[in-house]
Design an enzyme around this catalytic site. Sequence first.
Site, PDB file in Angstrom:
ATOM      1  N   ASP A   1       5.769 -15.205  12.926  1.00  0.00           N
ATOM      2  CA  ASP A   1       6.356 -14.888  14.129  1.00  0.00           C
ATOM      3  C   ASP A   1       7.552 -15.209  14.187  1.00  0.00           C
ATOM      4  OD1 ASP A   1       6.798 -14.210  17.084  1.00  0.00           O
ATOM      5  OD2 ASP A   1       5.001 -15.885  17.033  1.00  0.00           O
TER       6      ASP A   1
HETATM    7  C1  NOJ Z   1       6.589 -13.630  20.134  1.00  0.00           C
HETATM    8  C2  NOJ Z   1       5.996 -13.971  20.014  1.00  0.00           C
HETATM    9  O1  NOJ Z   1       5.079 -15.770  19.706  1.00  0.00           O
HETATM   10  C3  NOJ Z   1       4.553 -12.923  19.460  1.00  0.00           C
HETATM   11  O2  NOJ Z   1       3.504 -12.950  19.770  1.00  0.00           O
HETATM   12  C4  NOJ Z   1       5.390 -12.013  19.162  1.00  0.00           C
HETATM   13  O3  NOJ Z   1       4.153 -10.975  18.762  1.00  0.00           O
HETATM   14  C5  NOJ Z   1       6.902 -11.650  18.437  1.00  0.00           C
HETATM   15  N1  NOJ Z   1       7.688 -12.953  19.441  1.00  0.00           N
HETATM   16  C6  NOJ Z   1       7.186 -10.496  19.018  1.00  0.00           C
HETATM   17  O4  NOJ Z   1       7.656  -9.440  20.100  1.00  0.00           O
END
Ligand code: NOJ
Length: 760
Positions: free
Chosen positions: A289
């Site tokens: 993530d």
């Molecule tokens: C953080 C989030 O937790 C995740 O769900 C998302 O896909 C990513 N950022 C990318 O934007």
Amino acid sequence: MKMSLMRFPALFAAVLCALPVAAGTAPDEKMDEFIDDLMSKMTIEEKVGQITLVTYDKSFMTGATQSKGVEKKIAEGKIGGVFNVRTLEDKINIQKLAVEQTRLGIPLMFGLDVIHGYRTIWPVPLALSCSWDMDLIERTARAAADEATSEGIDWTYSPMVDLVRDPRWGRVAESSGEDPWLGSRIAEAMVRGYQGESLDDPQSMMACVKHFALYGAGEGGRDYDMVDMSLNRMYQEYLPPYKAAVDAGAGSIMSSFNDINGVPATANKWLLTDLLRGEWGFDGFTVSDYTSVGELTEHGLGNLAEVSSRALKAGLDMDMVSEGVMKNLDYCLENGLLTEADIDVACRRILEAKYKLGLFEDPYLRLGAEPVDRAKYRSLALEAARKSIVLLKNDHDVLPLKKDTKVALVGPLADTKWELMGTWAGAAAMADEGVSIKSGISRYTSSMIHTSGAPITDNPGLARMIGVNIERSGDPDSLIAEAVSAAEKSDVVVAVLGENAKMSGESSSMTWIGLQPTQRRLLEALVATGKDVVLVLLNGRPMTLEWEDAHCAAIVDAWAPGLQGGNAVADVLFGEYNPSGRLSMTFPRNVGQVPIYYSMKSTGRPHIPFRKYRTGYIDCPQDPLYPFGYGLSYSTVDYSDMTASYDAGDKTVKASVKVTNVSDRAVTETVQLYVRDVVASVTRPMKELKGFRQVELGPGESRTVSFDVPVSELGFWTPDLQYVVETGKFVVEIGPDSQRTLSSEIEYTDVVSCQAVPFK
Ligand code: NOJ
């Protein structure tokens, strides 16, 4: 009690037999040859480039950090994928840099959070899950893929399949609620929708299942928080939706921010390698993530070089935003933290994904498509919004309203298009093409007085976080007085209250999940007028509504219903659509009951209200306000003549029930089947959803609805992680929700050999 116990190896063989042929899982010699050849020409820096994912648009951020010098790095071959690129033009330009200026011309892969629609926004996922309509959910994912791929998106960070039982967690809005079985069916439908028949179809994009794993179980409902859970519970309840998505062929999976057993998911070898690849046979790629590789340092696991090496060795292929290995390659190699072979494994998986997506064949495959005519998805947005709405209460048939009823439309959310979109609609949503509730209602009545009635909140900290300007909201007393006067002049009050789009979603955990005090004061004043008050709730999470349930004539939960939300709400209010949504998550009476979910266990001292030495609370009933599976329609459906038996021939539980629509209005009924294992070698939930059917019933129509539940569904994971189906008594329940059921006991006597299909 006789017991059929399957040892793990036998079970594993059974699982493999049961796997559907996932997209790209068949051995592909041509692909292997192509990638062998390409990798033989790549330098180690170029390989690290492939496992590096960066963000692009400065005006559009989905995390705290922004990647820097992206164009230069792309031209140097130091980047494999880019996300958050807003325009098609930018995507084309940076793809050119990769294809034309790097030594080997390896194309980039473009990612984005296409969560509940791209330009045409559907209801938030929690809402959509309340439709219980898998075909609809698949169609919304397919349409999102059509729109997003036409603007160059190869890869979406969806579906989010995290099981959630804590409505304080803001990201519950992105989930499918509390149930592993329902969540698994939704996960499969979304993967199918996004990926279509083949990933190299220009209208298909790769799914990314997230957040692996257990992200929805963070302590206290706080975002990014730690998780401590038994393996048994993981296998039984929390892991099945991820597994279902993997079995449906999802091409990628995103690690979660939380730790599991003391090791953050991003560097958790047990999770990313032993379980995901070893046990489940996943052959796609993993991605971190946003900056979760770098955040391993904050978790206390070492410096960036150490943690990014550890993550890679644990099975994390692509690093989102931290550029950990890229920034420390020499150090990692010199200090023996990584070898080129480690990097090769991850690099190969990224190249395979690009190959499957057809990008080597044509790097501009999704960059030159015809623009999609969005108008064609408007009716789908309306269908999705209508089917997601859950009617929670309807006293003395106050709803549906008659045409031209004099309506006092009150509330800070009554005349907004944007707040109806909910979380994660920022990328490309056409909110200005949306329909407010006010404009939806105006199709049915010309006698409407609209007034905002109250600020969303007067909590200064919260207001800042959710973009509300308290000063500009107006004087609360005058706003209430205006609303009361409108109510007095009308036949009925429609109060549109709840949460704005920023009150749920990432980093939006809340300790108070009732209406904000400003809104509650307004509602109390409206109820005091003696007029019927219909509460239309906009929300991204289950809320606590005990007072509202006791005092409002009707409650319509519209969630964040998306682009056609205003029309859908009005269609429900005026009876053009007979509400059919059913809750995918329990609504507690108050936040102190959390976690509360229908599939709890009985304990050795089952609850008896207000009795000492029994489980429960002494200041509040044990049951929720609205249970899982619950929802009303404008029709009443009777359940009768239930049957259930075990069929040893095809090893299924056969059950049926007669449903009769005793009203003069056609209805869609969601008939739900639950099973309880009465006596087992371990404690089992009081009931578990094992099937449902949606049937259309015309006025007065009766139908018999039948279920075939494979006996393997009745199994469970033992404490030493063997999947078993034990013989003995089971109670089968069928009903319109998890509480109002007919039940019948069956006895399962066979010994099943190698039939278990765990995670189903
Ligand atoms: C953080 C989030 O937790 C995740 O769900 C998302 O896909 C990513 N950022 C990318 O934007």
